[in-house]
Write an enzyme that holds these catalytic residues in place. Structure first.
Site, PDB file in Angstrom:
ATOM      1  CB  ALA A  95      26.421  28.410  67.858  1.00 52.79           C
ATOM      2  CD  GLU A  96      33.428  26.171  65.039  1.00 49.64           C
ATOM      3  OE1 GLU A  96      32.996  25.646  63.979  1.00 49.64           O
ATOM      4  OE2 GLU A  96      34.304  25.651  65.748  1.00 49.64           O
ATOM      5  CD  GLU A  97      26.291  28.854  64.268  1.00 52.57           C
ATOM      6  OE1 GLU A  97      25.149  28.435  64.511  1.00 52.57           O
ATOM      7  OE2 GLU A  97      27.302  28.102  64.185  1.00 52.57           O
ATOM      8  CD  GLU A  98      25.693  32.463  69.233  1.00 48.07           C
ATOM      9  OE1 GLU A  98      26.028  33.087  70.255  1.00 48.07           O
ATOM     10  OE2 GLU A  98      24.810  31.587  69.244  1.00 48.07           O
TER      11      GLU A  98
END
Length: 602
Positions: free
Chosen positions: A435-438
Site C-alpha cells: 500500500a502507498e502508505e507503507e
C-alpha cells in the site's frame, strides 16, 4: 513558421507587414491565457507573424499554452505559459514591439526541457531561444521577472530549521518516473545524466540515471556500480526505492551532505529503476481495478502472474544465458576459470527479450564492479549461485569461488536494514504491491542498506596494469590464489577486485607478457580499497599458456545478429517511417493545424 526578425531588427520593432504604409499600434492585451503578464499592451503582428488576436488564438501555439499545465501536470507552469505568451502577445511600448530576453528563455529551457522529454514531446519551436528572443544588450525585457519576485516572497515566508530532502512517497507511472529521472539529472547536471540502454517490447525507454563527479566518463580507478529494479513488473517496491534514491542522492549532494558527496565523487553509480516498464503498467492497471471505490476489500493485490513477465510473456529473471551449468560441468579442469564464459550459440536461437539483450549489452560496455537487482516478495538478500550443482537437489549448497565476498556483501545490506537480519522477522509472502502508505516506512528501512551497499564497492584491491612504456594493458587477468575467478582490466588498464580482509597472493598476466605476482595484506578495518599496480614486460607466449576461454571468443556477442530488428525503423507502405502518435496527440488532432513540430524525431 518563418523567422520574422530581419537584419538589424532587435528588441524594439515597427513593421508594416500588410503593405498599407501604416505602422502597427499598441493594443490592449486580450488573450485569456496571457492575462497575468506583467504588462497590459501588446501588438500585432506578433513575433510569429500572427496579424491579429484572432489569428493567434486559432493557432496550435496558443492551444499548447492552454493545455500545458495539464500535459506537464503543473510542472514548469506558469513559466512555460508566460514565456510563450511573451512571443504570442509580446510587450508593446510606444507602438514598438519589445522582444523577451534570450537569457530568460535559456533558463526556462534548462530547467524544463526534461518535462517535455518525460512525455515524449519536442521542445516547442516558438520557444527557440536563439530565434525568437534577443540578448540583454539589445534592450530586451524579462517576462518572468514579476513571477520570480512573487516566488521569492513566498519562499521567504518559510524558514525551516535545517535544509532537508523532500520526497513524495507515492507510486509513479512510467511517464512520471521518466520525468523524475530527467528532472533530477537536470537539477544536478554537474553530477548526473540520464541515458537509455534500449527499449522494451512496447517501445518504452530502459532509462538509466548516472551519478558521478564526471558524468558520462569512466574515470581511472573509480569503481562503477549498477542497481536494477522492477525486473518483474509486479514487484514494485525496488522500483520505488530506486526512484527515491535518485532524488535523495541529488538533493543531499546539493545540501552539502559529506557522506553523499564522497560517495558520488569517488564512485560512478548507474541506476535502472525499471527493467520491465511494460509489465509494471499491466500490474499497476490491475491494482487500480482492485482499488476501485466499490471494491470493499481495498488494496489487496498480490498476484504472481499479472505484470510479472514482459509484454512477450517472458520472465526476464530467467531469460539470461545459463552459464552456471557450464561452470559446474567444467569445474574439475584445473586450468578452468569461471569468469568470462562465452555465451553458448544455442542461447541466441531461443527467445531472448529485448530488455534482457539491452542489459547484457550494458554489462559488457561498462566495467561494473558490483551490482544488485531489487526484487519483491521476500525479505532476504540472495547471491550466486542460484542453481544447484545437482539438478534434483534444489537446496544443495552450491558456493561460487567468491562465496566469502558475496556473504560479506549480503551481510552489509542485511545488517544495515531495520529488520532483515532479525531471525524473528517474517520473511516470505510479503505483498508485491504494498500500500502507498507503507512506502515511506520501507524507504526508511532500506535507505541505509542501499547506501552501505554502494559504499562497500570500495573494498578489496584496485590498481593499474601497465606495460614497460607506461601504457595501460586492456584485458589483463587479475588472479587471486585459491579463488578460481579472475577479473580483467578495463580500457585503460585499471582493475578492481572485491576481497575480504586477510593475506592474498595476487597475479597479473596478459597474453604476450610475463606474469607478475605480489603478496598483499588487507586489514579488517580498511575504509578504502588497497592500491596494487603492476608493470608487465613483453615475453613470448608459450602454447600451454593459452587461456581456456580466449578473449576473442568471449567478446563475440550476438554472432547471428538476432537483434538487428530492434534497431530498425518500422516503415509504412510507401517506405516512410511509421511513427505511433503519443497519448497527448489527441489534444491537438482535432484542430485543423496539428503541430507536428511537437513530435520528437519527426
Amino acid at each position: 513558421m518563418p523567422d520574422v526578425r530581419g537584419k538589424g531588427q532587435g528588441a524594439g520593432e515597427r513593421r508594416d507587414v500588410d503593405g498599407t504604409g501604416e505602422d502597427p499600434k499598441c493594443m490592449e492585451l486580450a488573450l485569456g491565457y496571457c492575462d497575468d503578464m506583467p504588462y497590459d499592451m501588446t501588438i500585432f503582428p506578433n513575433i510569429l507573424d500572427h496579424r491579429s488576436r484572432q489569428e493567434a488564438e486559432m493557432g496550435p501555439e496558443y492551444l499548447l499554452l492552454s493545455v500545458v499545465h495539464s500535459l506537464l501536470k503543473g510542472e514548469c507552469t506558469p513559466d512555460i505559459r508566460m514565456l510563450g505568451c511573451s512571443v504570442l502577445a509580446p510587450r508593446c511600448e510606444d507602438n514598438v514591439l519589445m522582444r523577451p530576453c534570450r537569457s530568460t528563455c535559456e533558463s526556462v529551457r534548462k530547467g524544463c526541457a526534461h518535462a517535455f522529454e518525460g512525455i515524449d514531446m519536442a521542445w516547442p519551436y516558438f520557444l527557440d531561444c536563439d530565434r525568437f528572443f534577443v540578448s540583454d544588450e539589445e534592450g530586451c525585457y524579462d517576462p518572468l521577472a514579476a513571477l520570480r519576485e512573487r516566488q521569492e516572497v513566498a519562499l521567504a515566508s518559510f524558514s525551516p530549521e535545517e535544509p532537508s530532502t523532500i520526497i513524495q512517497f507515492t507510486y509513479h507511472s512510467n511517464a512520471q518516473m521518466f520525468n523524475i529521472l530527467k528532472k533530477t539529472a537536470a537539477k544536478c547536471s554537474h553530477i548526473s545524466r540520464t541515458y537509455s540502454i534500449g527499449r522494451s517490447v512496447e517501445g518504452k525507454d530502459l532509462l538509466v540515471i548516472e551519478f558521478s563527479n564526471n558524468p558520462g566518463q569512466h574515470d581511472l580507478l573509480e569503481p562503477e556500480i549498477k542497481l536494477v529494479g522492477n525486473m518483474h513488473g509486479n514487484e514494485v517496491l525496488g522500483r520505488q526505492l530506486l526512484i527515491y534514491l535518485t532524488q535523495y542522492l541529488c538533493s543531499e549532494y546539493l545540501l552539502g551532505n559529506e557522506r553523499i558527496q564522497t560517495l558520488i565523487n569517488t564512485t560512478r553509480i548507474h541506476i535502472l529503476p525499471s527493467m520491465n516498464p511494460d509489465g509494471y503498467e499491466l500490474a499497476a492497471a490491475e491494482v487500480e481495478d482492485i482499488s476501485d471505490p466499490e471494491n470493499q476489500e481495498g488494496h489487496v493485490y498480490n498476484g504472481w502472474t499479472s505484470g510479472r513477465a514482459n509484454a512477450q510473456n517472458i520472465d526476464l529473471n530467467r531469460n539470461f544465458p545459463d552459464l552456471t551449468s557450464i561452470a559446474y560441468s567444467r569445474r574439475r579442469n584445473k586450468r578452468y576459470r569461471s569468469d568470462h564464459i562465452p555465451i553458448p550459440d544455442s542461447y541466441w536461437f531461443g527467445k531472448v527479450a529485448p530488455e534482457t539483450f539491452a542489459v547484457m549489452k550494458w554489462v559488457r560496455s561498462i566495467p561494473f564492479v558490483q551490482s544488485a537487482s531489487l526484487h519483491g516478495g521476500e525479505l532476504v538478500v540472495s547471491y550466486p549461485f542460484d542453481f544447484s550443482k545437482h539438478p534434483h537437489e534444489e537446496k544443495m549448497f552450491s558456493p561460487t569461488p567468491d562465496e566469502q565476498v558475496f556473504k560479506q556483501l549480503a551481510r552489509t545490506y542485511a545488517d544495515a536494514h531495520a529488520t532483515m537480519a532479525d531471525n524473528n522477522t517474517e520473511r516470505c509472502g510479503a505483498s508485491f504491491f504494498p500500500a502507498e502508505e507503507e512506502l515511506y516506512t520501507e524507504w526508511k528501512r532500506n535507505k541505509e542498506s542501499l547506501l552501505s551497499f554502494m559504499e562497500s564497492v570500495h573494498r578489496g584491491l584496485k590498481g593499474i596494469v601497465k606495460d614497460e612504456n607506461g601504457n595501460g594493458i586492456k584485458g589483463a587477468s587479475i588472479s587471486i590464489r585459491g579463488i578460481r575467478h579472475d577479473v580483467r582490466t578495463a580500457e585503460d588498464g585499471d582493475y578492481w577486485r572485491l576481497l575480504n580482509s586477510g593475506v592474498h597472493i595476487i597475479t597479473a598476466s596478459a597474453p604476450g607478457y610475463t606474469k607478475v605476482m605480489k603478496k598483499v595484506y588487507l586489514p579488517a578495518q580498511m575504509q578504502k580499497a588497497g592500491r596494487v599496480d603492476f608493470v608487465l614486460r613483453k615475453a613470448v607466449l608459450e602454447p600451454d599458456q593459452e587461456e581456456f576461454a580466449p578473449m576473442d571468443t568471449y567478446d563475440r556477442f550476438d554472432p547471428y545478429n538476432q537483434f538487428e530488428r530492434y534497431s530498425l525503423s518500422e516503415l509504412g507502405e510507401n517506405g516512410e517511417e511509421r511513427q505511433e502518435k503519443p497519448w497527448w496527440w489527441a489534444y491537438f488532432s482535432q484542430s485543423g493545424n496539428a503541430p507536428t513540430w511537437l513530435l520528437r524525431n519527426f
